[in-house]
Design a protein around this motif. Structure first.
Motif, PDB file in Angstrom:
ATOM      1  N   PHE A  66       0.859  -1.196   0.000  1.00 10.77           N
ATOM      2  CA  PHE A  66       0.000   0.000   0.000  1.00 10.77           C
ATOM      3  C   PHE A  66       0.889   1.237   0.000  1.00 10.77           C
ATOM      4  O   PHE A  66       2.096   1.150   0.233  1.00 10.77           O
ATOM      5  CB  PHE A  66      -0.908  -0.010   1.246  1.00 10.77           C
ATOM      6  CG  PHE A  66      -0.135   0.161   2.533  1.00 10.77           C
ATOM      7  CD1 PHE A  66       0.523  -0.906   3.117  1.00 10.77           C
ATOM      8  CD2 PHE A  66      -0.044   1.407   3.144  1.00 10.77           C
ATOM      9  CE1 PHE A  66       1.260  -0.747   4.292  1.00 10.77           C
ATOM     10  CE2 PHE A  66       0.688   1.582   4.320  1.00 10.77           C
ATOM     11  CZ  PHE A  66       1.339   0.492   4.894  1.00 10.77           C
ATOM     12  N   SER A  67       0.274   2.392  -0.259  1.00  7.31           N
ATOM     13  CA  SER A  67       1.082   3.614  -0.209  1.00  7.31           C
ATOM     14  C   SER A  67       0.542   4.573   0.834  1.00  7.31           C
ATOM     15  O   SER A  67      -0.621   4.503   1.233  1.00  7.31           O
ATOM     16  CB  SER A  67       1.133   4.298  -1.572  1.00  7.31           C
ATOM     17  OG  SER A  67      -0.086   4.945  -1.859  1.00  7.31           O
ATOM     18  N   ILE A  68       1.446   5.457   1.262  1.00  9.89           N
ATOM     19  CA  ILE A  68       1.098   6.456   2.270  1.00  9.89           C
ATOM     20  C   ILE A  68       0.801   7.755   1.532  1.00  9.89           C
ATOM     21  O   ILE A  68       1.538   8.123   0.613  1.00  9.89           O
ATOM     22  CB  ILE A  68       2.309   6.694   3.209  1.00  9.89           C
ATOM     23  CG1 ILE A  68       2.656   5.404   3.949  1.00  9.89           C
ATOM     24  CG2 ILE A  68       2.065   7.872   4.129  1.00  9.89           C
ATOM     25  CD1 ILE A  68       2.195   5.317   5.357  1.00  9.89           C
ATOM     26  N   GLU A  69      -0.248   8.439   1.919  1.00 11.29           N
ATOM     27  CA  GLU A  69      -0.625   9.661   1.201  1.00 11.29           C
ATOM     28  C   GLU A  69       0.009  10.891   1.857  1.00 11.29           C
ATOM     29  O   GLU A  69      -0.430  11.367   2.893  1.00 11.29           O
ATOM     30  CB  GLU A  69      -2.153   9.775   1.178  1.00 11.29           C
ATOM     31  CG  GLU A  69      -2.656  10.841   0.257  1.00 11.29           C
ATOM     32  CD  GLU A  69      -2.147  10.690  -1.176  1.00 11.29           C
ATOM     33  OE1 GLU A  69      -2.347   9.637  -1.784  1.00 11.29           O
ATOM     34  OE2 GLU A  69      -1.524  11.651  -1.684  1.00 11.29           O
ATOM     35  N   TRP A  70       1.045  11.384   1.179  1.00 10.88           N
ATOM     36  CA  TRP A  70       1.774  12.558   1.681  1.00 10.88           C
ATOM     37  C   TRP A  70       0.820  13.739   1.911  1.00 10.88           C
ATOM     38  O   TRP A  70       0.903  14.443   2.939  1.00 10.88           O
ATOM     39  CB  TRP A  70       2.865  12.899   0.656  1.00 10.88           C
ATOM     40  CG  TRP A  70       3.820  13.989   1.018  1.00 10.88           C
ATOM     41  CD1 TRP A  70       3.879  14.699   2.194  1.00 10.88           C
ATOM     42  CD2 TRP A  70       4.874  14.495   0.193  1.00 10.88           C
ATOM     43  NE1 TRP A  70       4.903  15.611   2.135  1.00 10.88           N
ATOM     44  CE2 TRP A  70       5.523  15.510   0.925  1.00 10.88           C
ATOM     45  CE3 TRP A  70       5.329  14.188  -1.095  1.00 10.88           C
ATOM     46  CZ2 TRP A  70       6.617  16.223   0.399  1.00 10.88           C
ATOM     47  CZ3 TRP A  70       6.416  14.902  -1.602  1.00 10.88           C
ATOM     48  CH2 TRP A  70       7.055  15.895  -0.877  1.00 10.88           C
ATOM     49  N   ALA A  71      -0.124  13.943   0.978  1.00  5.60           N
ATOM     50  CA  ALA A  71      -1.043  15.090   1.074  1.00  5.60           C
ATOM     51  C   ALA A  71      -1.925  15.023   2.319  1.00  5.60           C
ATOM     52  O   ALA A  71      -2.410  16.039   2.806  1.00  5.60           O
ATOM     53  CB  ALA A  71      -1.923  15.163  -0.168  1.00  5.60           C
ATOM     54  N   LYS A  72      -2.139  13.807   2.837  1.00 11.11           N
ATOM     55  CA  LYS A  72      -2.966  13.691   4.045  1.00 11.11           C
ATOM     56  C   LYS A  72      -2.120  13.913   5.299  1.00 11.11           C
ATOM     57  O   LYS A  72      -2.588  14.474   6.282  1.00 11.11           O
ATOM     58  CB  LYS A  72      -3.615  12.305   4.113  1.00 11.11           C
ATOM     59  CG  LYS A  72      -4.825  12.185   3.212  1.00 11.11           C
ATOM     60  CD  LYS A  72      -5.561  10.877   3.425  1.00 11.11           C
ATOM     61  CE  LYS A  72      -6.759  10.835   2.480  1.00 11.11           C
ATOM     62  NZ  LYS A  72      -7.318   9.496   2.362  1.00 11.11           N
ATOM     63  N   ILE A  73      -0.880  13.417   5.231  1.00  9.82           N
ATOM     64  CA  ILE A  73      -0.022  13.517   6.414  1.00  9.82           C
ATOM     65  C   ILE A  73       0.510  14.933   6.613  1.00  9.82           C
ATOM     66  O   ILE A  73       0.645  15.425   7.716  1.00  9.82           O
ATOM     67  CB  ILE A  73       1.131  12.505   6.257  1.00  9.82           C
ATOM     68  CG1 ILE A  73       0.536  11.117   6.360  1.00  9.82           C
ATOM     69  CG2 ILE A  73       2.211  12.746   7.276  1.00  9.82           C
ATOM     70  CD1 ILE A  73       1.517  10.069   6.664  1.00  9.82           C
ATOM     71  N   GLU A  74       0.820  15.582   5.492  1.00 11.83           N
ATOM     72  CA  GLU A  74       1.372  16.944   5.564  1.00 11.83           C
ATOM     73  C   GLU A  74       0.520  17.829   4.646  1.00 11.83           C
ATOM     74  O   GLU A  74       0.938  18.190   3.545  1.00 11.83           O
ATOM     75  CB  GLU A  74       2.846  16.918   5.115  1.00 11.83           C
ATOM     76  CG  GLU A  74       3.590  18.193   5.433  1.00 11.83           C
ATOM     77  CD  GLU A  74       5.062  18.144   4.981  1.00 11.83           C
ATOM     78  OE1 GLU A  74       5.494  17.145   4.373  1.00 11.83           O
ATOM     79  OE2 GLU A  74       5.766  19.140   5.252  1.00 11.83           O
ATOM     80  N   SER A  75      -0.647  18.176   5.145  1.00  8.00           N
ATOM     81  CA  SER A  75      -1.587  18.880   4.265  1.00  8.00           C
ATOM     82  C   SER A  75      -1.131  20.304   3.985  1.00  8.00           C
ATOM     83  O   SER A  75      -1.484  20.891   2.974  1.00  8.00           O
ATOM     84  CB  SER A  75      -2.993  18.847   4.849  1.00  8.00           C
ATOM     85  OG  SER A  75      -2.928  19.163   6.211  1.00  8.00           O
ATOM     86  N   GLU A  76      -0.339  20.867   4.898  1.00 13.21           N
ATOM     87  CA  GLU A  76       0.323  22.145   4.635  1.00 13.21           C
ATOM     88  C   GLU A  76       1.781  21.951   4.999  1.00 13.21           C
ATOM     89  O   GLU A  76       2.097  21.119   5.844  1.00 13.21           O
ATOM     90  CB  GLU A  76      -0.261  23.235   5.528  1.00 13.21           C
ATOM     91  CG  GLU A  76      -1.658  23.666   5.126  1.00 13.21           C
ATOM     92  CD  GLU A  76      -2.247  24.604   6.159  1.00 13.21           C
ATOM     93  OE1 GLU A  76      -1.538  25.532   6.604  1.00 13.21           O
ATOM     94  OE2 GLU A  76      -3.398  24.366   6.538  1.00 13.21           O
ATOM     95  N   PRO A  77       2.681  22.751   4.392  1.00 15.86           N
ATOM     96  CA  PRO A  77       4.105  22.503   4.642  1.00 15.86           C
ATOM     97  C   PRO A  77       4.443  22.510   6.138  1.00 15.86           C
ATOM     98  O   PRO A  77       4.137  23.472   6.837  1.00 15.86           O
ATOM     99  CB  PRO A  77       4.816  23.658   3.913  1.00 15.86           C
ATOM    100  CG  PRO A  77       3.779  24.397   3.152  1.00 15.86           C
ATOM    101  CD  PRO A  77       2.446  23.842   3.463  1.00 15.86           C
TER     102      PRO A  77
END
Ligand code: BGC
Length: 423
Positions: A66-77
């Protein structure tokens, strides 16, 4: 010796849903997906993951990619979403409870929207930003993951986003494509080192899409030359780069070669090779119509089947012989191999059973007759899902999904896979 890993492969954006801070989400809203589709809640895996993992277990599997969703974990920088991290934490616990060895992919085509607004992988800071995300994932994972893919199909990502315009930001820029490959390689090397520093048991690779390239017209000298050039670029450049060989990310006259990434030269930054194999590709000079292949703004066409050939719902030829050829090619790098994806879009389940059977036979021959060190096979995929620019119509699942009710139903062909798994 660890047991052979039998699994299914998935990716976050295609199943989880609610990925509203990603570049894809915004691109979808702008009407770029066939039929005007949006990933939306996708298969609602975000809420149904427990059920889905049990469905995987019911197939007799012992692994899950499976993959980890970067956009969910770090939604803003620099802002970390604890709820999303906790969700992946729970997913990993569940893998352990069900006896599914996890294979984790850090990047599977999608990015946080803010990252793309900063230029994505064209930005010189991008490798560091990716490394910062990787560190966060490593901390969440603790010691529960040994198998890591930094990138899924970095070549497809670059080609889709910066040449062929079938992924956001959908620009045609050979110069950006070249920069992106170099920065992704830098990001890969940083992630490789971070993962190894955190655990001596980790094995890190990439999942590389490999195609069996051939000239459309055997007698056509230019098509033969182009086939060699494209094969080298598409199939080899990433594998050469992560095994410390000469980097060949450019194509003379088409894509400028980026400056050499020194961090990767002369050192191995892969412990295995992940292969995503689906089909073959015909290379055509100046295609006249879509059947002869279309591709970005270059006068070169790529098509995935001859007229009248038996094809999947996406028009890809069923070509098991190519699988063994590709396995042999990858074996030349002398690293263990995982088949990180292999599958077919087949809504009515007419071809999947024979597709599975024929490809798994080739895999067995590659192991037994060619002596290739293959450590696992991940079928693409567990359930139907959001198939990128094609929307929801292609159906790759061993389980079909009813998108109105979220109901999952086992397709008859899954029986073939179950039998192989239990052999
Ligand atoms: C990708 C998947 C995709 C599959 C079928 C692979 O290239 O990694 O995300 O769904 O092919 O097209």
């Amino acid at each position: 010796m660890s047991p052979f890993l039998w699994g299914v492969a998935t990716s976050a954006h295609q199943i989880e849903g609610y990925n509203s801070n990603s570049d894809w989400w915004h691109w979808e809203q702008a009407g770029n997906i066939e039929g005007g589709a949006h990933s939306g809640r996708a298969t609602n895996h975000w809420f149904l993951f427990e059920k889905d993992l049990k469905l995987a277990k019911d197939l007799g599997l012992n692994s899950y990619r499976f993959s980890i969703e970067w956009a969910k974990i770090e939604s803003e920088p620099g802002v970390w979403n604890e709820e999303a991290l906790a969700w992946y934490d729970r997913l990993l616990d569940l893998c352990a409870e069900l006896g599914l060895t996890p294979m984790l992919t850090l990047h599977h085509f999608t990015n946080p929207k803010w990252f793309i607004d900063l230029g994505g992988f064209t930005n010189p800071e991008s490798p560091k930003l990716f490394a910062r995300f990787t560190e966060k994932v490593i901390a969440m994972v603790r010691d529960r993951v040994d198998l890591w893919c930094t990138f899924n199909e970095p070549m497809v990502y670059t080609a889709g986003a910066y040449l062929g315009k079938f992924m956001p930001p959908a620009v045609f820029s050979p110069k950006d494509a070249s920069l992106v490959m170099a920065n992704m390689l830098r990001a890969h090397v940083l992630a490789y080192d971070l993962i190894h520093r955190a655990s001596k048991f980790s094995k890190v690779g990439i999942a590389q899409n490999l195609l069996d390239f051939m000239p459309d017209r055997k007698w056509h000298p230019l098509e033969s030359i182009l086939t060699r050039v494209i094969r080298r670029f598409y199939n080899r450049s990433w594998l050469d780069a992560i095994t410390g060989r000469r980097q060949c990310f450019g194509i003379l006259g088409l894509i400028p070669s980026p400056l050499e990434v020194k961090e990767a030269r002369g050192r191995l930054t892969a412990d295995f090779i992940g292969i995503n194999y689906y089909t073959k590709a015909f290379v055509r000079w100046k295609p006249k119509d879509a059947h002869e292949g279309t591709s970005s703004d270059f006068p070169i066409g790529i098509s995935f089947a001859r007229r009248k050939e038996k094809v999947s719902d996406l028009g890809w030829a069923i070509h098991p012989q190519g699988f063994r050829k590709i396995l042999r090619f990858a074996a030349r790098y002398e690293l263990p191999i995982y088949v990180t994806e292999n599958g077919i879009a087949d809504r009515d389940d007419r071809l999947r059973a024979s597709y599975l059977e024929s490809h798994l036979k080739e895999l067995k021959l590659a192991q037994e007759e060619d002596g290739i060190d293959i450590r696992g096979y991940y079928h693409w995929t567990l359930t139907d899902n959001f198939e990128w620019i094609k929307g929801f119509s292609p159906r790759f699942g061993l389980y079909s999904v009813n998108y109105d009710t979220d109901e999952r139903t086992l397709r008859p062909s899954a029986q073939v896979f179950k039998e192989w798994v239990s052999k």
